[in-house]
Design a protein around this motif. Sequence first.
Motif, PDB file in Angstrom:
ATOM      1  N   LYS A 254      -7.169  56.864  10.200  1.00  7.31           N
ATOM      2  CA  LYS A 254      -5.598  56.147   9.170  1.00  7.31           C
ATOM      3  C   LYS A 254      -4.450  57.668   9.867  1.00  7.31           C
ATOM      4  O   LYS A 254      -3.770  57.597  10.567  1.00  7.31           O
ATOM      5  N   VAL A 255      -5.279  59.099   9.498  1.00 10.12           N
ATOM      6  CA  VAL A 255      -4.279  60.232   8.742  1.00 10.12           C
ATOM      7  C   VAL A 255      -4.227  60.666  10.636  1.00 10.12           C
ATOM      8  O   VAL A 255      -2.680  61.425  11.068  1.00 10.12           O
ATOM      9  N   ALA A 256      -4.787  60.097  11.267  1.00 11.98           N
ATOM     10  CA  ALA A 256      -5.013  61.210  12.216  1.00 11.98           C
ATOM     11  C   ALA A 256      -4.180  60.417  13.440  1.00 11.98           C
ATOM     12  O   ALA A 256      -3.728  60.430  14.183  1.00 11.98           O
ATOM     13  N   PHE A 257      -4.615  58.666  13.336  1.00 14.79           N
ATOM     14  CA  PHE A 257      -3.363  57.680  13.992  1.00 14.79           C
ATOM     15  C   PHE A 257      -1.691  58.191  13.376  1.00 14.79           C
ATOM     16  O   PHE A 257      -1.101  57.885  14.117  1.00 14.79           O
ATOM     17  N   TYR A 258      -1.298  58.210  12.153  1.00 13.94           N
ATOM     18  CA  TYR A 258      -0.332  58.445  11.202  1.00 13.94           C
ATOM     19  C   TYR A 258       0.236  59.906  12.005  1.00 13.94           C
ATOM     20  O   TYR A 258       1.341  60.070  12.718  1.00 13.94           O
ATOM     21  N   VAL A 259      -0.358  60.801  12.615  1.00 18.31           N
ATOM     22  CA  VAL A 259      -0.124  62.506  13.444  1.00 18.31           C
ATOM     23  C   VAL A 259      -0.009  61.636  14.844  1.00 18.31           C
ATOM     24  O   VAL A 259       1.159  62.189  15.468  1.00 18.31           O
ATOM     25  N   MET A 260      -0.639  60.664  15.450  1.00 19.93           N
ATOM     26  CA  MET A 260      -0.071  60.573  16.881  1.00 19.93           C
ATOM     27  C   MET A 260       1.024  60.221  16.679  1.00 19.93           C
ATOM     28  O   MET A 260       1.684  60.212  17.375  1.00 19.93           O
ATOM     29  N   VAL A 261       1.373  58.832  15.847  1.00 18.88           N
ATOM     30  CA  VAL A 261       2.674  58.858  16.213  1.00 18.88           C
ATOM     31  C   VAL A 261       3.997  58.619  15.801  1.00 18.88           C
ATOM     32  O   VAL A 261       5.087  58.604  16.490  1.00 18.88           O
ATOM     33  N   ARG A 262       3.527  59.988  14.737  1.00 17.26           N
ATOM     34  CA  ARG A 262       4.513  60.908  14.507  1.00 17.26           C
ATOM     35  C   ARG A 262       5.160  61.983  15.682  1.00 17.26           C
ATOM     36  O   ARG A 262       6.160  61.782  15.815  1.00 17.26           O
ATOM     37  N   LEU A 263       4.030  62.414  15.920  1.00 18.26           N
ATOM     38  CA  LEU A 263       4.250  63.576  17.433  1.00 18.26           C
ATOM     39  C   LEU A 263       4.469  62.846  18.524  1.00 18.26           C
ATOM     40  O   LEU A 263       5.754  63.125  19.588  1.00 18.26           O
ATOM     41  N   PHE A 264       3.672  61.909  19.216  1.00 17.99           N
ATOM     42  CA  PHE A 264       4.649  61.017  20.247  1.00 17.99           C
ATOM     43  C   PHE A 264       5.451  59.901  20.216  1.00 17.99           C
ATOM     44  O   PHE A 264       6.297  59.930  21.389  1.00 17.99           O
ATOM     45  N   ALA A 336       5.075  48.277  14.331  1.00 22.27           N
ATOM     46  CA  ALA A 336       4.940  48.240  13.128  1.00 22.27           C
ATOM     47  C   ALA A 336       3.377  47.801  13.043  1.00 22.27           C
ATOM     48  O   ALA A 336       3.324  47.307  12.549  1.00 22.27           O
ATOM     49  N   GLY A 337       2.905  46.835  13.615  1.00 20.80           N
ATOM     50  CA  GLY A 337       1.722  46.178  14.173  1.00 20.80           C
ATOM     51  C   GLY A 337       0.187  46.923  13.519  1.00 20.80           C
ATOM     52  O   GLY A 337      -0.174  47.173  12.862  1.00 20.80           O
ATOM     53  N   GLY A 338       1.233  47.986  14.546  1.00 19.62           N
ATOM     54  CA  GLY A 338      -0.232  49.493  14.682  1.00 19.62           C
ATOM     55  C   GLY A 338      -0.555  49.624  12.946  1.00 19.62           C
ATOM     56  O   GLY A 338      -0.820  50.303  12.339  1.00 19.62           O
ATOM     57  N   LEU A 339       1.302  49.829  12.946  1.00 20.34           N
ATOM     58  CA  LEU A 339       1.287  50.816  11.729  1.00 20.34           C
ATOM     59  C   LEU A 339       0.620  50.166   9.882  1.00 20.34           C
ATOM     60  O   LEU A 339      -0.149  50.575   9.727  1.00 20.34           O
ATOM     61  N   VAL A 340       0.987  48.659  10.482  1.00 17.15           N
ATOM     62  CA  VAL A 340       0.493  47.508   9.490  1.00 17.15           C
ATOM     63  C   VAL A 340      -1.156  47.740   9.603  1.00 17.15           C
ATOM     64  O   VAL A 340      -1.662  47.231   8.406  1.00 17.15           O
ATOM     65  N   HIS A 341      -1.939  48.151  10.763  1.00 10.31           N
ATOM     66  CA  HIS A 341      -3.070  47.308  10.498  1.00 10.31           C
ATOM     67  C   HIS A 341      -3.720  48.577   9.969  1.00 10.31           C
ATOM     68  O   HIS A 341      -4.973  48.966   9.061  1.00 10.31           O
ATOM     69  N   MET A 342      -2.748  50.070   9.543  1.00  9.42           N
ATOM     70  CA  MET A 342      -3.459  50.975   9.953  1.00  9.42           C
ATOM     71  C   MET A 342      -4.022  51.101   8.227  1.00  9.42           C
ATOM     72  O   MET A 342      -4.633  51.643   7.370  1.00  9.42           O
ATOM     73  N   LEU A 343      -3.125  50.784   7.836  1.00 15.33           N
ATOM     74  CA  LEU A 343      -2.606  50.527   6.180  1.00 15.33           C
ATOM     75  C   LEU A 343      -3.787  49.761   6.192  1.00 15.33           C
ATOM     76  O   LEU A 343      -4.521  50.002   4.585  1.00 15.33           O
ATOM     77  N   ASN A 344      -3.952  48.259   6.545  1.00 17.90           N
ATOM     78  CA  ASN A 344      -4.983  46.917   5.955  1.00 17.90           C
ATOM     79  C   ASN A 344      -6.078  47.101   6.291  1.00 17.90           C
ATOM     80  O   ASN A 344      -7.329  47.416   5.442  1.00 17.90           O
ATOM     81  N   HIS A 345      -6.599  48.339   7.887  1.00 18.22           N
ATOM     82  CA  HIS A 345      -8.045  48.386   7.772  1.00 18.22           C
ATOM     83  C   HIS A 345      -8.249  49.828   6.411  1.00 18.22           C
ATOM     84  O   HIS A 345      -9.447  49.906   6.602  1.00 18.22           O
ATOM     85  N   ALA A 346      -7.372  50.319   5.968  1.00 14.32           N
ATOM     86  CA  ALA A 346      -8.080  51.107   5.189  1.00 14.32           C
ATOM     87  C   ALA A 346      -8.479  50.484   4.125  1.00 14.32           C
ATOM     88  O   ALA A 346      -9.355  51.184   3.453  1.00 14.32           O
ATOM     89  N   LEU A 347      -8.051  49.383   3.289  1.00 14.17           N
ATOM     90  CA  LEU A 347      -7.897  48.367   2.962  1.00 14.17           C
ATOM     91  C   LEU A 347      -9.831  48.014   2.101  1.00 14.17           C
ATOM     92  O   LEU A 347     -10.133  48.318   2.040  1.00 14.17           O
ATOM     93  N   ILE A 348      -9.600  47.345   4.212  1.00 10.81           N
ATOM     94  CA  ILE A 348     -10.834  46.748   4.388  1.00 10.81           C
ATOM     95  C   ILE A 348     -11.889  47.846   4.184  1.00 10.81           C
ATOM     96  O   ILE A 348     -13.503  47.194   3.694  1.00 10.81           O
TER      97      ILE A 348
END
Length: 502
Positions: A254-264, A336-348
């Motif tokens: 999830k943090v790696a995805f955040y980094v990808m979103v932040r940089l790209f 926004a869908g990708g980010l909210v799935h990042m949050l929700n998938h962490a819970l799952i």
Amino acid sequence: MIPTHLPILQVVVPLMAAPVCILLRRPGLCWAWALLIALTTLTMAVGLLAGVLTHGPSAYHLGDWSPPWGIELHVDLLSALVLVLVTATASLVIVYARASFAAEIDPGHHTLAYCLFLLCLTGLLGMAITGDAFNLFVFLEISSLSSYALVALGRDRRALYAAYHYLILGTVGATFYVIGIGFLYMMTGTLNMNDLAQRLPAVAHSRTAVAGVVFLGVGLSLKLALFPLHKWLPAAYSYAPSAVGAFLAATSTKVAFYVMVRLFLGVLAPAFSANLLPGPVSAREMVMVLALAAILSGSFSAIFQSDAKRLLAYSSVSQIGVMVLGLSLFSLDGVAGGLVHMLNHALIKASLFMALGCVFLRIGSVEIADMAGIGRRMPWTMAAFVIGGLSLIGIPGTAGFISKWQLAQSAIAEGWWLAVAALIASSLLAVVYVGKVIEAAYFRPSPAESPSGAPSAPQEAPAMMLAPLWIAALANIGFGLNTTWTLGLAKRAASALMGLPS
């Protein structure tokens, strides 16, 4: 107003606390210390999020050296959300870890495990809050090196192989990342992310800059475990101690995805959206193809697994594809869908892996065949697993439905019907592989049952494992019914990152 030194304390506190575990020596004291530190970081993360919501983004300059000469810590809505995600998960897993570590890690390594856990937490928090591209690499290595060692602490000999595989591919990914940053530094003379975003458009036509972006993409894809660079993930999640697997599954990718979103999106998109990979296939389309391949291949692979942890690991490969699909849509609703799935998938994944850890504690296996009848012997554990499984499928009323529905709507708006079909297929395939576990747990006779069909003895997990498990499971329902703190904030974060009005 955000207290002056709160951003740096978010990183320094767990970093300085980690070696104290070695000095404390006793596992019980180490556990209490690690729990205190995790709760402290959670409190600070919530404070930073509240400050951002009230006063807007803030920056902290280390040593009062202004960027680009000094290192900047940047706290905006997206980074604050990730901080809360990581620290909340760490707090839950630490409570859970006491019984899990005692059962799955040699007694002489308990203090080391808590030390490594806090170092991994430090690296993940640093990646979320730093505004410097090379400083991000430093925190990436802190989290990665501690993760390799945590995976290797498992008593199963296959944990050593998994850790070694993870180490090799993780090192390759880190090398690609730092080479990419080096190329961009050659062309811009800065490592500060905001500064890079301003200087890159002037050199976006150069081959060196384009090569730097490609190296960054490959390196981050390895860390993210994006298909086809995902080979390290199934073994690492399967053979790590259960508490470690739950923490990594909920935070690392999830943090790696955040980094990808932040940089790209925040750094590279303004300069390269029109220049990178000109020709019949755009970079956006290439990323979408990889995302769709990840969604389908991960789901199909999960169906054929006999080990429940490995099944969930391949499911994670699929869900990583779902997150990246949102990024590839390159629209406000898609991101926004990708980010909210990042949050929700962490819970799952936190709830599902913790449930399997409870099962492993009692029967010493997570082979689906060995879980026959476990639902009657461990009703609370498997009920939480069912909730997590329904959320993974995307049943309405769960967190997993919200993010998939958001992504499907965005894909329809963009005319990407193939993406919609892939999302539907992934949910249908999830019914199959989650159903395999539920069928074994509830509809097969247990070898421990008496001839009358009653369980021989209750075998429920300890309360300290059930409590965090059920918090995560109920959060899947809570955030499925109320999306203010997930989808609402994800949309605001995406609009700020893309420079759009909120």
